[in-house]
Design an enzyme around this catalytic site. Structure first.
Site, short mmCIF file in Angstrom:
data_model
loop_
_atom_site.label_atom_id
_atom_site.label_comp_id
_atom_site.label_asym_id
_atom_site.label_seq_id
_atom_site.Cartn_x
_atom_site.Cartn_y
_atom_site.Cartn_z
N ASP A 95 -43.27 -13.81 61.02
CA ASP A 95 -44.38 -13.46 61.92
C ASP A 95 -45.42 -12.52 61.30
OD1 ASP A 95 -42.72 -11.28 61.71
OD2 ASP A 95 -42.40 -10.98 63.85
N HIS A 96 -45.03 -11.78 60.27
CA HIS A 96 -45.96 -10.79 59.73
C HIS A 96 -46.92 -11.35 58.68
CE1 HIS A 96 -43.40 -7.91 61.75
NE2 HIS A 96 -44.10 -6.88 61.30
N ASP A 160 -37.09 -3.59 61.87
CA ASP A 160 -38.45 -3.39 62.35
C ASP A 160 -38.37 -2.32 63.43
OD1 ASP A 160 -41.29 -5.06 62.41
OD2 ASP A 160 -40.84 -3.93 64.24
N ARG A 450 -49.69 0.42 67.74
CA ARG A 450 -50.09 1.38 66.71
C ARG A 450 -51.58 1.29 66.44
NH1 ARG A 450 -44.74 0.69 63.28
NH2 ARG A 450 -43.56 2.08 64.66
N SER A 644 -43.35 2.67 60.76
CA SER A 644 -42.58 1.49 60.41
C SER A 644 -41.18 1.80 59.88
CB SER A 644 -43.36 0.74 59.34
OG SER A 644 -42.55 -0.16 58.66
N ARG A 646 -40.18 0.07 57.34
CA ARG A 646 -40.22 -0.50 55.98
C ARG A 646 -39.57 0.44 54.97
NH1 ARG A 646 -46.73 0.07 56.35
NH2 ARG A 646 -46.19 -1.03 58.25
#
Ligand code: MIC
Ligand code: SF4
Length: 755
Positions: A95-96, A160, A450, A644, A646
């Site tokens: 999706d990203h 996520d 965000r 995030s 990440r």
């Protein structure tokens, strides 16, 4: 029928006994959060009570979800763990990596061409290890999870931060870095500090222009971006019951923006309706059998002050629609005239250029239907929209159904761009400008979560405001930041004054959900024959080389950067164009900390190279230190690593030779990510010591050989004039985490244990 229904029934079959045992041990009624936590202990039956905010506890989550941008690193690590298959149901969602530019069809084709190497990699790894794979275009991870996998009383983790969205369906769902996901996928316990509990009592009822989004925008105002750190937020009260399940998802989703570990709601009729509408009557029936275990004990909600660490009251009947922003999600302004002066004083552009509806937080059928009721009025009342519209539906099921029901057509008549069912502009995958760095100052309104600088379009001058989908639609039509649809009129094409009526919509599609191709690929039963290929010269993917332990001798380490003010993971490892390198550690390392503001000159990506005295970009300077075998240190302010999950924000500095990150305070996921990668994540024992750090400082760690839980470490900071300060540094490492440090990373330890 629901996916993994046997697993869900298994969870329910054990829940009663475990919760009853926990209750008798703790000796008092339990919140929902505690019921879920105590029924998911790695050791099974509870044997003791845990101290909130203090005890590290091992859990056994029921499932794992990964999205394409983080799954690459998560799966590259999992491939090293030496396991033939994932131990719990796991899914990957693409999706990203899909840019929003011309519209869904063209954009999806383009993504499939430009990122085929990554998608093929994810698909084959998924197939090999028994992971469900959702193709590009299938939808945004958290909407797809809510529609298919979330279940009341369950516990999941996801790579996520917005995994927390599944709290809308009564889960404890937590965002983590990839290394944490590897623990669970590899069949090992997953560790979390037992969270504190914040109760939010919702009274009254939403009405008119106010939406679930406004509840969380208000909570963000109250708690700020770090007020939820280390806590689960549990919502309850009559106001909670009156809200839809996807509305609850919105509230839980944006709990990530206050740093909360997760947020959740007790099982109720809205959840049952949603489960049945999404073809999961089996889950609803199973949940109904143990209803009282899927919400808190009545005593808790009757006297919340006795059971939660903090209680917040919000009366939905008094709540006003809010606009939060710019640049931070906790800066609230009520919609309307208060914005007029505030925007003027702060020089926020009053004209609004885009209204974007979508992202994992607000892309449900209900969201689109309510926003379209406003768009329809623009058509009926002869209004021309002043701003442009962009829509990202949350999933193919939502898109297909909204298309069938004429909802998308309404937006299209207003010349809206219907983008792919994907993150798109929410993560900088928006081809808005050819040269974003030099793009003009402007304002946009969106229903995302965000709004950090540069996040949506790469333009540092874009002022992004967060609002509900219906307010986003109204403001896009009016084109003004201070438009108040409750009081203001607009002039239509015939010169008449018209007013927008309150939004209307459907909680669930009256004709039911429908979808032709949901984009799901089931993995093979036995994927052992699948060959996963990573080309050695790939720009996008790189197999991982284990990190060497940093060891006890960190002396002569140089200050790489002292970050000033907000330093989110977007500042540490930017997304947008850099998402293409998420599977290639060395390439993505070239963006390390390029968004962080240097405290000494207030510039980004401009730091002093202490070896030459010259100023250069952060990654370049750091590569010089690495070449010369010199460790370095990053210094930061409060809530460092906000945003995030990440883990790149930890792996990149680690790869480039940063030994320690020393800050006033950390965001939860980032702190864990640093630990997992075998680095030092430390906090100033005295916050004001941040001010002692100078541009040419050298760091000598004094006592790493006695690194132990609950004992501060000490570092000698040598300034250029020869003077020295010895600074005490706190940490939250437990014994196991200190082992990760000693081994070089958590993954090194797993490999050793599996060897
Ligand atoms: C985000 O919303 O910031 C992201 C992009 O979804 C991240 C994950 C990532 O960086 O890939 C998140 O929220 O964890
Ligand atoms: Fe995607 Fe945005 Fe949600 Fe992150 S917040 S998962 S980028 S839609």
């Amino acid at each position: 029928m629901a996916f993994d229904i046997d697993m869900i029934k298994g969870v329910y079959s054990k829940m009663k006994e475990r919760v009853d045992t926990a209750k008798s041990i703790v000796g008092k009624p339990l919140t929902l959060s505690e019921k879920i936590l105590y029924s998911h202990l790695w050791d099974g039956q509870p044997t003791k009570g845990y101290t909130r905010g203090k005890d590290y506890v091992e859990f056994a989550p029921d499932r794992v979800a990964c999205q394409d941008a983080t799954a690459q690193m998560a799966l590259l690590q999992f491939m090293q763990a030496g396991k033939p298959k994932v131990a719990v149901p796991t899914t990957v969602h693409c999706d990203h990596l899909i840019q929003a530019k011309s519209g869904a069809e063209v954009d999806l084709k383009h993504a499939n061409e430009t990122s085929s190497e990554v998608f093929d990699f994810l698909e084959s790894v998924s197939n090999k290890y028994g992971i469900g794979f959702w193709k590009p275009g299938a939808g945004i991870i958290h909407q797809v999870v809510l529609e298919n996998y979330a279940f009341p009383g369950g516990m999941m983790i996801g790579t996520d931060s917005h995994t927390v969205n599944a709290g809308g369906l009564g889960m404890v769902a937590i965002g983590v870095g990839g290394a944490d996901a590897v623990d669970v996928m590899a069949g090992m316990p997953w560790e979390l500090k037992f969270p504190k509990l914040i109760g939010v009592r919702l009274t009254g009822k939403l009405s008119g222009w106010t939406a679930p989004k406004d509840v969380i925008l208000k909570v963000a105002e109250i708690l700020t971006v770090k007020g939820g750190t280390g806590a689960i937020v549990e919502y309850f009260g009559p106001g909670a019951k009156s809200m839809s399940c996807t509305g609850k998802g919105t509230i839980c989703n944006m709990g990530a923006e206050i740093g909360a570990t997760t947020s959740t709601f007790g099982y109720d009729e809205s959840m049952e309706r949603y489960l049945r509408a999404t073809d999961r009557a089996d889950v609803a029936d199973a949940a109904n059998n143990i209803k009282s275990y899927l919400t808190a004990d009545p005593e808790v909600y009757d006297n919340p002050e006795q059971y939660f660490d903090q209680v917040i009251d919000i009366n939905l009947s008094e709540l006003q629609p809010l606009l939060n922003g710019p640049f931070t999600p906790d800066l609230s302004t009520p919609v309307g005239s208060e914005m007029t002066g505030k925007a003027k004083d702060n020089e926020w552009p009053m004209q609004v250029e885009w209204g974007l509806i979508g992202s994992c937080t607000n892309s449900s059928y209900e969201d689109l239907s309510r926003a379209s009721s406003i768009a329809q009025q623009a058509l009926d009342k002869g209004l021309k929209t002043k701003a442009e519209f962009g829509i990202n539906p949350g999933s193919e099921q939502v898109r297909y159904t909204a298309d069938r029901d004429g909802i998308l057509e309404v937006f299209e008549k207003l010349d809206a761009k219907i983008f792919t069912n994907a993150c798109g502009p929410c993560i900088g995958q928006w081809a808005r400008y050819s040269d974003p760095k030099n793009a003009p100052k402007n304002s946009i309104v969106h229903s995302f979560n965000r709004n950090f600088a540069k996040r949506a379009d790469g333009n540092p001058n874009t002022h992004a405001f967060v609002a509900s989908p219906e307010i986003t639609a109204a403001i896009a039509i009016a084109g003004r930041l201070d438009f108040n649809p409750m009081t203001d009129t607009l002039i239509n094409e015939d010169g008449e004054e018209v007013r927008l009526d309150e939004p209307t919509g459907w909680e669930l599609p009256p004709k039911g959900f429908e979808v032709k191709e949901n984009g799901y690929l089931e993995p093979e039963e036995d994927g052992s024959h699948v060959n996963v290929v990573v080309a050695p010269d790939s720009e996008r993917l790189q197999l991982l080389t284990p990190f060497e332990p940093i060891g006890n001798d960190i002396t002569g380490a140089k200050l790489l950067i002292k970050a000033y003010g907000k330093c989110t993971t977007d500042h540490i490892s930017m997304a947008g164009p850099w998402l293409r390198y998420r599977g290639h550690l060395d390439n993505i390392a070239n963006n390390t900390l390029i968004g962080a503001v240097n405290a000494f000159n207030k510039k980004t990506n401009f730091v002093k190279n202490q070896l030459t005295g010259e100023y250069n970009g952060v990654p370049d300077v750091q590569r010089e230190y690495k070449k010369n075998n010199i460790w370095s240190v990053v210094v930061g302010d409060h809530n460092y690593g906000e945003g995030s999950s990440r883990e790149h924000a930890a792996m990149q500095p680690r790869h480039l030779g940063v030994a320690a990150v020393i800050v006033k305070s950390f965001a939860r996921i980032h702190e864990t990510n640093l630990k997992k990668q075998g680095m030092l994540g430390l906090t100033f024992a005295n916050e004001s010591d941040y001010d002692l750090i100078q541009e040419d400082d050298t760091f000598n760690f004094l006592d790493l050989e006695s690194f132990a839980p609950d004992q501060p470490l000490n570092v000698e900071v040598v300034h250029t004039d020869g003077s020295k300060d010895t600074i005490a540094l706190n940490h939250t490492y437990n014994d196991a985490q200190i082992k990760w440090y000693r081994e070089g990373s958590a993954l090194n330890l797993i490999k050793k244990q599996n060897a």
